[in-house]
Design an enzyme around this catalytic site. Sequence first.
Site, PDB file in Angstrom:
ATOM      1  CB  SER A  93      -1.059  -0.069   1.096  1.00 55.00           C
ATOM      2  OG  SER A  93      -0.122   0.120   2.544  1.00 55.00           O
ATOM      3  CG  HIS A 113      -3.644  -1.225  -1.870  1.00 57.80           C
ATOM      4  ND1 HIS A 113      -4.401   0.077  -2.029  1.00 57.80           N
ATOM      5  CD2 HIS A 113      -3.670  -1.658  -0.746  1.00 57.80           C
ATOM      6  CE1 HIS A 113      -4.485   0.341  -0.626  1.00 57.80           C
ATOM      7  NE2 HIS A 113      -3.900  -0.688   0.318  1.00 57.80           N
ATOM      8  CE  LYS A 153      -7.324   0.073   0.599  1.00 61.74           C
ATOM      9  NZ  LYS A 153      -8.187  -0.419   1.603  1.00 61.74           N
TER      10      LYS A 153
END
Length: 392
Positions: free
Chosen positions: A175, A203, A235
């Site tokens: 990240s 991610h 996300k």
Amino acid sequence: MRDFAGELEERKAAGLYRVRRQISGPQQPALVSDGAPLLSFCSNDYLGLASHPELTRVAAEAMSENGLGGAASHLICGHHDAHHQLEERLARFTQRSSALFFSTGYMANMGVISALAGRGDTIFSDRLNHASIIDGCILSRARVRRYPHGDTDALETMLKSTGGHKLVVTDGVFSMDGDVAPLRQLASLCKRHDALLVVDDAHGIGVLGPEGRGSLAEFGLTEEDVPVLVGTLGKAVGTSGAFVSGPGVLMDYLVQKARTYIYTTAMPPAIAAATCASLDLIEREQARRDHLQSLIRHFRQQASAMGYQLMASDTPIQPIMLGDNWTALALSGALEERGLLVTAIRPPTVPDGEARLRVTLSAAHTWDDLNQLLAGLDESRSLLAPAAEQAV
């Protein structure tokens, strides 16, 4: 009594004090922050879906039909049809046997790791893993051995010298650095040394791989190669919550053992419904990922030409390495004066001496947006050294 106020002053003096921003309106590149308009380059909304009208429409319809709150845990009376449908949809999306819907990515990692390892077992954790993985390892009460970042040779040496039940856990995309774990090598190592591999692809989901299925799909890795996949939905997916997917027997085991799943109220059914709609968009709208990759390539080329030190990342996470806290704060402040929001990342989020700006790009950014950021970076280069010296 502990001197809490004194500790806060120490953080301020070290350039480590953190302040919350108050955001008004929807999450999108053009934000209103503390009443001021800013162009954001620090969100994890990688595909620009957090404010997508189709998702808000589906959520509103689901709330009208099913109400708002989850009301109870999944094992009491909170497991709604919408949750079940999302779990089936997540299993198909990740091409795995089964899936569980968690309230947050932090809770997913805490619950999964502490359920799959315990006293007498050994967990091998990448040194740059996310805080939720670190805390899950601590909660498990297993022995924890941290291997150097991405170093599969060091990990293999550790695995060879360790008996008993072994669990290897890693981020898929890290990240703060934006690099991708050596997943093929990790999968091979775990097979050879009889270790259970857990990958948190928070991610990578939505961004990498065919149809946005994540970093495991990018490398052609299956459920047999990587038994446990963790992913977040807040996300690139643009909604909220998290999931774990893998073999049915492991998902059933987590229902029985994962404390952060058992002892928390289920997420609102409307969130589950909106997430199903988001997964449909992710699968069919390759143009979002194509645009995002074009932005990433252009940013890297131009920022490097200006002399900024970037990390080896082809993902939307593009850290600008600055070193000390004050320099990071100075550059972040200079950009904000130009209407750009890029957060300074400082210890303990990153190691001492590795403060940075964490630039994150989104498919919702236009070329004009990116050019505005690049212009701000170009104009701010001369301000770095004087600002840092004055702060010290």
